[in-house]
Design a protein around this motif. Structure first.
Motif, PDB file in Angstrom:
ATOM      1  N   LEU A 195      -6.516  -8.464 -10.315  1.00 58.76           N
ATOM      2  CA  LEU A 195      -7.409  -7.848 -11.301  1.00 58.76           C
ATOM      3  C   LEU A 195      -6.928  -6.494 -11.809  1.00 58.76           C
ATOM      4  CD1 LEU A 195     -10.861  -8.536  -9.574  1.00 58.76           C
ATOM      5  CD2 LEU A 195      -9.803  -9.842 -11.442  1.00 58.76           C
ATOM      6  N   ARG A 196      -6.089  -5.819 -11.043  1.00 59.15           N
ATOM      7  CA  ARG A 196      -5.859  -4.395 -11.321  1.00 59.15           C
ATOM      8  C   ARG A 196      -4.734  -4.126 -12.314  1.00 59.15           C
ATOM      9  NH1 ARG A 196      -5.801  -0.846  -7.407  1.00 59.15           N
ATOM     10  NH2 ARG A 196      -6.890  -2.017  -5.794  1.00 59.15           N
ATOM     11  N   ASN A 197      -4.090  -5.141 -12.838  1.00 57.04           N
ATOM     12  CA  ASN A 197      -3.049  -4.959 -13.863  1.00 57.04           C
ATOM     13  C   ASN A 197      -1.955  -4.001 -13.391  1.00 57.04           C
ATOM     14  OD1 ASN A 197      -1.820  -5.450 -16.353  1.00 57.04           O
ATOM     15  ND2 ASN A 197      -2.936  -3.784 -17.391  1.00 57.04           N
ATOM     16  N   ASN A 198      -1.641  -4.113 -12.114  1.00 53.81           N
ATOM     17  CA  ASN A 198      -0.588  -3.302 -11.485  1.00 53.81           C
ATOM     18  C   ASN A 198      -0.891  -1.800 -11.474  1.00 53.81           C
ATOM     19  OD1 ASN A 198       1.797  -3.457  -9.968  1.00 53.81           O
ATOM     20  ND2 ASN A 198       3.022  -2.750 -11.697  1.00 53.81           N
ATOM     21  N   HIS A 199      -2.167  -1.434 -11.546  1.00 57.15           N
ATOM     22  CA  HIS A 199      -2.553  -0.023 -11.430  1.00 57.15           C
ATOM     23  C   HIS A 199      -2.926   0.261  -9.977  1.00 57.15           C
ATOM     24  CE1 HIS A 199      -2.296   0.557 -15.665  1.00 57.15           C
ATOM     25  NE2 HIS A 199      -3.322  -0.204 -15.966  1.00 57.15           N
ATOM     26  N   TRP A 200      -2.161   1.131  -9.344  1.00 54.66           N
ATOM     27  CA  TRP A 200      -2.369   1.523  -7.950  1.00 54.66           C
ATOM     28  C   TRP A 200      -2.350   3.055  -7.888  1.00 54.66           C
ATOM     29  CZ3 TRP A 200      -3.255  -2.303  -4.374  1.00 54.66           C
ATOM     30  CH2 TRP A 200      -2.893  -3.605  -4.744  1.00 54.66           C
ATOM     31  N   LYS A 201      -3.460   3.655  -8.269  1.00 52.17           N
ATOM     32  CA  LYS A 201      -3.470   5.106  -8.447  1.00 52.17           C
ATOM     33  C   LYS A 201      -3.352   5.874  -7.130  1.00 52.17           C
ATOM     34  CE  LYS A 201      -3.702   4.584 -12.826  1.00 52.17           C
ATOM     35  NZ  LYS A 201      -2.467   4.778 -13.631  1.00 52.17           N
ATOM     36  N   ALA A 202      -3.950   5.385  -6.043  1.00 48.42           N
ATOM     37  CA  ALA A 202      -3.805   6.083  -4.760  1.00 48.42           C
ATOM     38  C   ALA A 202      -2.351   6.089  -4.321  1.00 48.42           C
ATOM     39  CB  ALA A 202      -4.691   5.436  -3.695  1.00 48.42           C
ATOM     40  N   LYS A 203      -1.680   4.941  -4.499  1.00 46.31           N
ATOM     41  CA  LYS A 203      -0.254   4.872  -4.159  1.00 46.31           C
ATOM     42  C   LYS A 203       0.566   5.800  -5.052  1.00 46.31           C
ATOM     43  CE  LYS A 203      -0.317   0.099  -2.415  1.00 46.31           C
ATOM     44  NZ  LYS A 203       0.237  -1.265  -2.606  1.00 46.31           N
ATOM     45  N   ASP A 204       0.229   5.829  -6.344  1.00 44.42           N
ATOM     46  CA  ASP A 204       0.941   6.722  -7.267  1.00 44.42           C
ATOM     47  C   ASP A 204       0.735   8.187  -6.884  1.00 44.42           C
ATOM     48  OD1 ASP A 204       1.734   4.491  -8.687  1.00 44.42           O
ATOM     49  OD2 ASP A 204       0.263   4.755 -10.297  1.00 44.42           O
ATOM     50  N   PHE A 205      -0.495   8.521  -6.509  1.00 40.08           N
ATOM     51  CA  PHE A 205      -0.824   9.880  -6.077  1.00 40.08           C
ATOM     52  C   PHE A 205       0.036  10.277  -4.879  1.00 40.08           C
ATOM     53  CE2 PHE A 205      -4.701  12.554  -4.418  1.00 40.08           C
ATOM     54  CZ  PHE A 205      -4.044  13.727  -4.752  1.00 40.08           C
ATOM     55  N   GLU A 206       0.115   9.393  -3.914  1.00 36.45           N
ATOM     56  CA  GLU A 206       0.932   9.639  -2.723  1.00 36.45           C
ATOM     57  C   GLU A 206       2.402   9.818  -3.092  1.00 36.45           C
ATOM     58  OE1 GLU A 206      -2.143   6.942  -0.027  1.00 36.45           O
ATOM     59  OE2 GLU A 206      -0.247   6.090  -0.767  1.00 36.45           O
ATOM     60  N   THR A 207       2.872   9.025  -4.039  1.00 38.48           N
ATOM     61  CA  THR A 207       4.270   9.130  -4.478  1.00 38.48           C
ATOM     62  C   THR A 207       4.548  10.483  -5.110  1.00 38.48           C
ATOM     63  OG1 THR A 207       4.481   6.744  -4.811  1.00 38.48           O
ATOM     64  CG2 THR A 207       6.010   8.155  -6.039  1.00 38.48           C
ATOM     65  N   GLU A 208       3.614  10.963  -5.933  1.00 37.17           N
ATOM     66  CA  GLU A 208       3.809  12.265  -6.583  1.00 37.17           C
ATOM     67  C   GLU A 208       3.841  13.395  -5.560  1.00 37.17           C
ATOM     68  OE1 GLU A 208       4.625  12.739  -9.696  1.00 37.17           O
ATOM     69  OE2 GLU A 208       4.419  10.599 -10.160  1.00 37.17           O
ATOM     70  N   VAL A 209       2.997  13.299  -4.531  1.00 36.75           N
ATOM     71  CA  VAL A 209       3.005  14.318  -3.471  1.00 36.75           C
ATOM     72  C   VAL A 209       4.335  14.283  -2.719  1.00 36.75           C
ATOM     73  CG1 VAL A 209       1.955  15.002  -1.271  1.00 36.75           C
ATOM     74  CG2 VAL A 209       0.503  14.409  -3.227  1.00 36.75           C
ATOM     75  N   LYS A 210       4.843  13.094  -2.441  1.00 33.01           N
ATOM     76  CA  LYS A 210       6.130  12.974  -1.748  1.00 33.01           C
ATOM     77  C   LYS A 210       7.273  13.531  -2.594  1.00 33.01           C
ATOM     78  CE  LYS A 210       5.595   8.545  -0.724  1.00 33.01           C
ATOM     79  NZ  LYS A 210       5.892   7.198  -0.185  1.00 33.01           N
TER      80      LYS A 210
END
Length: 402
Positions: free
Chosen positions: A32-47
């Motif tokens: 359903l999410r159309n490949n949107h994983w914002k929590a994962k993206d957030f974690e990636t930006e912090v890393k």
């Protein structure tokens, strides 16, 4: 703070990605999410910014601290050395995982000092929860020696110091685990949110499970996941994470401007007799969210505060009188006023919280006045503010006659 100054199209785009799918939950629902994983993206930006091997986003900086402590093996009955100058969430996190706070002295870095930690160590000390305050950092070389010599666990609360570093290593990455806050008042905001970082995979996996009711996140059917151990709900939503993604991408730009604005203000204010500045253990690692003034003594600082209020100067904190950041006003902690019994009330406090002797801390915080650095300040804004501050300090420095 800078994060809230720059909210715009980028944040709306990330939020709309989530709203377009209707998947506000950070786990599962892949189709359903159309490949949107914002929590994962957030974690990636912090890393990307910190260089951490692992990052885990949660509902707040407070829950990130509690999770970091638990995932590092700290729990009921363990003595944890803490600072008396911090947002009280640090102390609450220690108390609510069942551990016992032991207050130690800070120094002019506004953080725990190696000497303060050493003097607070007992045979029951298990850990240090070190807080990097007001955009800066603690003196990590001396602190790490004490931690190593006494075989202590180090957990870092860098809630106020995301993107600050010490000799090339980012705050949060010296110990077992570290945490950042992304609430409304930080260099970057998610509205509410926090991130735990670590370079230890086992600690990361424990945090991942602990912060989501013990789910191990293995497999595609949430209701059939295993529960290796107990946890609780500290999850971040995709909406909050979406804001955090856009905001975190702005941090390098914000930090660069912060530093320029802070230097401009310090250059102006350093000409005024009576003004000095809090110590930076590594000036090159400053995230520069705060301009931290040190006055000659507490009495002078209090007169400066009175003068600034009378002159209409805004945007500063006098932490000595602050209800949430300094131990002098924490009567509910000193008296352990709770609505449900905590382990400390059964085990007993390791110190007499009502009669702590922390003279160095009292002296430093009594002298400290902090201004939040604004990204959008113009040179004219800064000249005007610096002039007003200087006038108030000069008035306060005049001899007081009985």
């Amino acid at each position: 703070m800078p994060g809230t100054e720059l909210f715009g199209a980028e944040e709306r785009k990330e939020i709309n990605d989530v709203l377009s799918t209707g998947v506000l939950f950070r786990y599962n629902h892949d189709a359903l999410r159309n490949n949107h994983w914002k929590a994962k993206d957030f974690e990636t930006e912090v890393k990307k910014i910190t260089g951490a091997k692992f990052a885990h986003a949660m509902s707040s900086g407070s829950t990130a601290v509690a999770t970091a402590l638990a995932a590092s093996g700290i729990g009921t009955g363990d003595e944890v050395i803490v600072p008396p100058f911090t947002f009280m969430a640090t102390i609450e996190a220690v108390l609510f995982i069942g551990a016992l706070p032991v207050f130690a002295e800070i120094d002019e870095t506004l953080c725990l000092s190696a000497e303060g930690i050493k003097k607070a160590i007992t045979s029951k000390t298990k850990a240090v929860c070190l807080v990097h305050m007001c955009g800066g950092m603690a003196d990590m070389d001396s602190i790490m020696k004490v931690v190593s010599d006494h075989k202590l666990i180090l957990v870092e609360d860098a809630g106020q110091s995301f993107a600050s570093s010490y000799k090339g290593t980012y705050t949060g990455l010296f110990g077992k685990a570290g945490c950042y806050s992304f609430d409304f008042f930080k260099i970057a905001t998610a509205g509410e949110g926090g991130v735990m970082v670590t370079n230890d995979e086992i600690t990361y996996k424990k945090a991942d499970v602990y912060s989501d009711h013990g789910h191990d996140h293995i497999g595609a059917v949430r209701g059939m996941e295993q529960h290796p151990y107990l946890g609780f709900n500290y999850r971040i939503s995709e909406l909050h994470a979406a804001v955090g993604v856009a905001q975190t991408r702005r941090v390098p730009l914000i930090k660069d401007k912060n530093r320029k604005n802070k230097k401009f203000m310090q250059d102006l204010l350093s000409k005024t007799t009576g003004i000095s500045f809090a110590k930076l253990a590594d000036p090159d690692g400053d995230s520069a969210t705060c301009l931290n003034l040190l006055l000659p003594d507490t009495a002078t600082a209090q007169r400066v505060v009175d003068e600034m209020k009378a002159a209409g100067v805004a945007g500063f904190d006098y932490w000595f009188k602050n209800m949430y950041h300094f131990i002098n006003q924490w009567d509910h902690i000193k008296e352990l006023r709770t609505i449900s019994k905590l382990p400390i009330e059964v085990l007993g406090a390791p110190q007499d919280y009502k009669n702590l002797q922390l003279p160095k801390t009292q002296e430093v915080i009594g002298r400290l006045i902090s201004f939040g650095i604004k990204y959008k300040w113009t040179e004219e804004d800064m000249k005007t503010l610096a002039s007003k501050i200087s006038e108030c300090v000069t008035k306060a420095m005049k001899p007081v006659h009985a």
